[in-house]
Write a protein that holds these residues in place. Structure first.
Motif, PDB file in Angstrom:
ATOM      1  N   HIS A 240      54.613   9.506   7.062  1.00  0.00           N
ATOM      2  CA  HIS A 240      55.055   9.640   5.693  1.00  0.00           C
ATOM      3  C   HIS A 240      53.897   9.191   4.559  1.00  0.00           C
ATOM      4  O   HIS A 240      53.564  10.283   3.894  1.00  0.00           O
ATOM      5  CB  HIS A 240      55.967   8.410   5.289  1.00  0.00           C
ATOM      6  N   SER A 241      52.918   8.281   4.650  1.00  0.00           N
ATOM      7  CA  SER A 241      51.778   7.946   4.030  1.00  0.00           C
ATOM      8  C   SER A 241      50.837   7.017   4.543  1.00  0.00           C
ATOM      9  O   SER A 241      51.268   6.420   5.364  1.00  0.00           O
ATOM     10  CB  SER A 241      52.325   7.525   2.672  1.00  0.00           C
ATOM     11  N   SER A 242      49.651   6.932   4.198  1.00  0.00           N
ATOM     12  CA  SER A 242      48.642   5.924   4.517  1.00  0.00           C
ATOM     13  C   SER A 242      47.796   5.625   3.377  1.00  0.00           C
ATOM     14  O   SER A 242      47.616   6.160   2.350  1.00  0.00           O
ATOM     15  CB  SER A 242      47.785   6.848   5.530  1.00  0.00           C
ATOM     16  N   ALA A 243      46.684   4.672   3.806  1.00  0.00           N
ATOM     17  CA  ALA A 243      45.795   3.794   3.114  1.00  0.00           C
ATOM     18  C   ALA A 243      44.583   3.631   3.950  1.00  0.00           C
ATOM     19  O   ALA A 243      44.859   2.960   4.977  1.00  0.00           O
ATOM     20  CB  ALA A 243      46.406   2.844   2.143  1.00  0.00           C
ATOM     21  N   LEU A 251      42.942   2.567   9.056  1.00  0.00           N
ATOM     22  CA  LEU A 251      43.878   3.345   8.469  1.00  0.00           C
ATOM     23  C   LEU A 251      45.213   2.676   8.682  1.00  0.00           C
ATOM     24  O   LEU A 251      45.930   2.278   9.745  1.00  0.00           O
ATOM     25  CB  LEU A 251      43.955   4.685   8.865  1.00  0.00           C
ATOM     26  N   VAL A 252      46.169   2.286   7.494  1.00  0.00           N
ATOM     27  CA  VAL A 252      47.348   1.863   7.680  1.00  0.00           C
ATOM     28  C   VAL A 252      48.271   2.932   7.210  1.00  0.00           C
ATOM     29  O   VAL A 252      48.044   3.676   5.937  1.00  0.00           O
ATOM     30  CB  VAL A 252      47.740   0.446   6.819  1.00  0.00           C
ATOM     31  N   PHE A 253      49.339   3.230   8.148  1.00  0.00           N
ATOM     32  CA  PHE A 253      50.225   4.190   7.679  1.00  0.00           C
ATOM     33  C   PHE A 253      51.660   3.877   8.105  1.00  0.00           C
ATOM     34  O   PHE A 253      51.896   2.936   8.778  1.00  0.00           O
ATOM     35  CB  PHE A 253      49.711   5.475   8.542  1.00  0.00           C
ATOM     36  N   PRO A 262      58.093   0.462  12.419  1.00  0.00           N
ATOM     37  CA  PRO A 262      57.006  -0.269  12.044  1.00  0.00           C
ATOM     38  C   PRO A 262      55.797   0.316  11.323  1.00  0.00           C
ATOM     39  O   PRO A 262      55.719   1.557  11.417  1.00  0.00           O
ATOM     40  CB  PRO A 262      56.885  -1.193  13.195  1.00  0.00           C
ATOM     41  N   VAL A 263      54.999  -0.577  10.540  1.00  0.00           N
ATOM     42  CA  VAL A 263      53.809  -0.219  10.039  1.00  0.00           C
ATOM     43  C   VAL A 263      52.779  -0.133  11.194  1.00  0.00           C
ATOM     44  O   VAL A 263      52.878  -0.696  12.111  1.00  0.00           O
ATOM     45  CB  VAL A 263      53.345  -1.211   8.807  1.00  0.00           C
ATOM     46  N   LYS A 264      51.929   0.916  11.035  1.00  0.00           N
ATOM     47  CA  LYS A 264      50.797   1.236  12.093  1.00  0.00           C
ATOM     48  C   LYS A 264      49.609   0.852  11.333  1.00  0.00           C
ATOM     49  O   LYS A 264      49.297   1.376  10.253  1.00  0.00           O
ATOM     50  CB  LYS A 264      50.786   2.666  12.566  1.00  0.00           C
ATOM     51  N   ILE A 274      41.896   8.597  17.563  1.00  0.00           N
ATOM     52  CA  ILE A 274      42.149   7.854  16.528  1.00  0.00           C
ATOM     53  C   ILE A 274      43.257   6.787  17.406  1.00  0.00           C
ATOM     54  O   ILE A 274      44.110   7.631  18.258  1.00  0.00           O
ATOM     55  CB  ILE A 274      43.131   8.473  15.345  1.00  0.00           C
ATOM     56  N   THR A 275      42.899   5.672  17.425  1.00  0.00           N
ATOM     57  CA  THR A 275      43.995   4.751  18.258  1.00  0.00           C
ATOM     58  C   THR A 275      44.592   3.715  17.393  1.00  0.00           C
ATOM     59  O   THR A 275      44.205   3.426  16.462  1.00  0.00           O
ATOM     60  CB  THR A 275      42.945   3.771  19.249  1.00  0.00           C
ATOM     61  N   ILE A 276      45.805   3.344  18.077  1.00  0.00           N
ATOM     62  CA  ILE A 276      46.885   2.516  17.408  1.00  0.00           C
ATOM     63  C   ILE A 276      46.277   0.981  17.685  1.00  0.00           C
ATOM     64  O   ILE A 276      46.262   0.596  18.730  1.00  0.00           O
ATOM     65  CB  ILE A 276      48.208   2.579  17.830  1.00  0.00           C
ATOM     66  N   ASP A 277      45.588   0.121  16.833  1.00  0.00           N
ATOM     67  CA  ASP A 277      45.493  -1.391  17.032  1.00  0.00           C
ATOM     68  C   ASP A 277      46.774  -2.131  17.358  1.00  0.00           C
ATOM     69  O   ASP A 277      46.783  -3.104  17.961  1.00  0.00           O
ATOM     70  CB  ASP A 277      44.438  -1.675  15.889  1.00  0.00           C
ATOM     71  N   ALA A 278      47.550  -1.887  16.197  1.00  0.00           N
ATOM     72  CA  ALA A 278      48.947  -2.644  16.249  1.00  0.00           C
ATOM     73  C   ALA A 278      49.950  -1.911  15.577  1.00  0.00           C
ATOM     74  O   ALA A 278      49.805  -1.182  14.775  1.00  0.00           O
ATOM     75  CB  ALA A 278      48.493  -4.029  15.446  1.00  0.00           C
TER      76      ALA A 278
END
Length: 465
Positions: A240-243, A251-253, A262-264, A274-278
Motif C-alpha cells: 500500500h504505502s511506505s516511509a 523502510l516501514v511499509f 502487520p506493519v513491515k 531488501i530484507t524484513i527485520d520485523a
C-alpha cells in the motif's frame, strides 16, 4: 512485539458533546470538523497534509474532504481556525490526496467524477487561497501523489479517455504548469499499477499492490533504473504505502488488503537485497494504512479503526508501540468490534510542523491536533531564534556567495524566501554539515530555512546587499 503503554481515557467536550478517546503518550489539544456532509460511504474526509507559511511561521492543516479542500490555521492548535475552502473536481470523493510545493497545494482525486488536477496558491493565507490551475489535460484521476524537489509523482493515473498509467512524473520548474517527463511504463511495463510511492533524492519506493514493492532511481534524463524489488515477504498482501528513515536504512511499509496485515520494518540499505527485520501491529485485528516517518526512531502510523500509533523503530528488529491516539471510538480494539468493514477511521497524519503538533485526519470524525512529550522539543518562534546559534550563515550580509554550516546535525535541504514569502532558491543534497551557495538575488532581506529531510533545524535572516 513489545508494547509499553497504559490505556488512558481522554475526555473532551466539543460542540456541545463529550467524547472519550483511548490514548497513551498523546494529548488531544484541538479538533476541527468543517465538512458538513458525508459521502455515500458515510465518510467526510480522506487525504491530508500540512504547510508552514515561511514568512509568518503560521501552521496550516489541509483537509481533503468529500466535496473539496479545507485550510485550517492551527498555529494555536487548541483554537483552530478554518480559513478557507475550495470546491473539488468531484463532489462525492472517497479518495482525495494532496501535497505542497513552495507556496502551492496540488490536489488530485480518484473518483468517477474527478476532472483532473487542481493547483492552489496559498500565499494569501489566512485570508484566502487562489486556484491557479484546474484541468484534466494531464490526467482526469490520480490515486496518490508525492513531491521530491521539483518533481511531482502521481500514481494510479487515469486519463480523460479512460486509459491508465501506473505512475507518472511531472516537472514543476513552472509550478503552475506541470510537464509530464516520464511514465513508469516506458522503463518497466511489467508494473501495471502503483498505489502509492515514497520518493527521496530521486529514489522511488513504489508500492505496486499485489505486485509488491519496487525500487527505482530517476536518472538525470528522467529515465528510471530498477534497483530492486520485494514481492514475497511475511504478511504480504496489497502493498500500500511506505516511509523511509532519514538515514535511508529502514523502510516501514503497509499492506492494506486483506485486513489486519502487520506493519513491515525492512532493511533497504541494499535495494537489490531488501530484507524484513520485523513485523508488528498494535492489535491483532488492526489494519495499518499510511506511515509518516519522523526520525530514525519514530514513525507515525495511521491505522483505520485504531487511530494513530507512534512506533519506536530504534531497534528495527524489535519495534514497539510507544504511544497512540484512537480517533475512531465507534469501533476497533477499544470496543472489541471491528464490524463488517475494517476500512473506516483514520486515513492519515501530518507530523512535520516545527511546533511538533501531529495533525491526524479521521474519515468520519474530522481533524485531531495532538501533542506528545515523546517527540522532540517543539520549535516555537522563540526556539527558532535560539537555533541561530546552531547554524552559521556567512558572510551575512553578502552579495552573491554564502556558506551555511550546521553545528549539530547534517542537513539535506535549504530553502530561501524573499520578504513576501516567495521561494527564490532551493537546494537538495546528501546529508552534510556545510555547503557553499552562489546566489543571484536582488538586494533585500531573505529568510533561510535549513532542513534535515522534513525536520526544520534552523530559520534565520539573510541580507543581500
Amino acid at each position: 512485539m513489545r508494547q509499553f503503554f497504559s490505556i488512558i481515557a481522554f475526555s473532551l467536550t466539543l460542540s456541545g458533546f463529550a467524547q472519550v478517546y483511548s490514548s497513551s503518550n498523546f494529548t488531544l489539544v484541538g479538533q476541527s470538523n468543517p465538512e458538513p456532509t458525508a459521502n455515500s460511504s458515510g465518510n467526510r474526509y480522506s487525504g491530508c497534509w500540512g504547510w508552514t507559511q515561511p514568512n509568518t511561521n503560521r501552521e496550516y492543516a489541509i483537509l481533503g474532504s468529500q466535496t473539496g479542500t479545507y485550510w485550517v490555521d492551527i498555529t494555536n492548535p487548541s483554537a483552530p481556525v478554518t480559513c478557507t475552502y475550495a470546491v473539488g473536481t468531484s463532489s462525492n470523493a472517497t479518495w482525495r490526496e494532496l501535497k505542497t510545493y513552495q507556496n502551492y497545494c496540488y490536489v488530485i482525486a480518484d473518483d468517477a467524477g474527478a476532472q483532473g488536477l487542481q493547483i492552489f496558491d496559498m500565499s494569501g493565507l489566512p485570508a484566502t487561497v487562489t486556484k491557479v490551475y484546474e484541468s484534466k489535460a494531464l490526467f482526469a484521476r490520480g490515486h496518490a501523489c508525492w513531491m521530491d524537489g521539483s518533481r511531482f509523482y502521481v500514481s494510479g493515473v487515469t486519463y480523460s479517455n479512460n486509459t491508465t498509467s501506473a505512475m507518472n512524473i511531472y516537472d514543476l520548474s513552472n509550478p503552475t504548469n506541470p510537464v509530464l517527463v516520464r511514465s513508469l511504463s516506458q522503463d518497466d511495463p511489467t508494473i501495471t499499477y502503483v498505489h502509492d510511492m515514497f520518493v527521496r533524492n530521486d529514489t522511488i519506493y513504489a508500492s505496486a499492490g499485489y505486485q509488491g514493492l519496487h525500487v527505482y532511481k530517476r536518472n538525470s534524463n528522467n529515465s528510471l533504473t530498477k534497483l530492486g524489488s520485494l514481492t514475497t515477504y511475511p504478511g504480504s498482501g496489497y502493498n500500500h504505502s511506505s516511509a523511509l528513515t532519514p538515514n535511508g536504512q529502514t523502510l516501514v511499509f503497509t499492506d492494506e488488503v486483506p485486513a489486519s496485515l502487520p506493519v513491515k520494518v525492512a532493511n533497504v540499505t541494499n535495494p537489490s537485497n531488501i530484507t524484513i527485520d520485523a513485523t508488528t501491529n498494535q492489535y491483532s485485528l488492526t489494519t495499518p494504512h499510511n506511515p509518516f516517518m519522523l526520525t530514525n526512531q519514530y514513525v507515525i502510523m495511521s491505522s483505520y479503526k485504531d487511530g494513530v500509533q507512534l512506533f519506536d523503530i530504534s531497534n528495527p528488529a524489535a519495534p514497539f508501540v510507544a504511544g497512540y491516539f484512537d480517533t475512531y471510538p465507534q469501533g476497533g480494539a477499544n470496543t472489541g468490534n471491528y464490524g463488517s468493514s475494517a476500512y473506516n477511521g483514520n486515513w492519515g497524519a501530518y507530523p512535520f510542523y516545527p511546533s511538533k503538533t501531529v495533525f491526524a485526519l479521521d474519515m468520519r470524525n474530522g481533524a485531531f491536533y495532538l501533542k506528545s512529550d515523546l517527540l522532540s522539543t517543539p520549535t516555537s518562534l522563540n526556539q527558532l531564534s535560539q537555533l541561530k546559534n546552531l547554524t552559521s550563515i556567512f558572510p551575512n550580509p553578502s552579495s552573491t556567495h554564502v556558506t551555511i554550516e550546521n553545528k549539530t546535525s547534517p542537513f539535506t535541504k535549504v530553502e530561501i524566501f524573499d520578504a513576501s514569502g516567495k521561494l527564490v532558491h532551493q537546494s537538495s543534497f546528501m546529508p552534510t554539515n556545510k555547503n557553499d551557495f552562489y546566489l543571484a538575488l536582488n538586494k533585500g532581506i531573505y529568510f533561510v530555512n535549513v532542513f534535515n529531510h522534513q525536520e526544520l533545524v534552523s530559520k534565520q535572516e539573510l541580507i543581500i546587499q
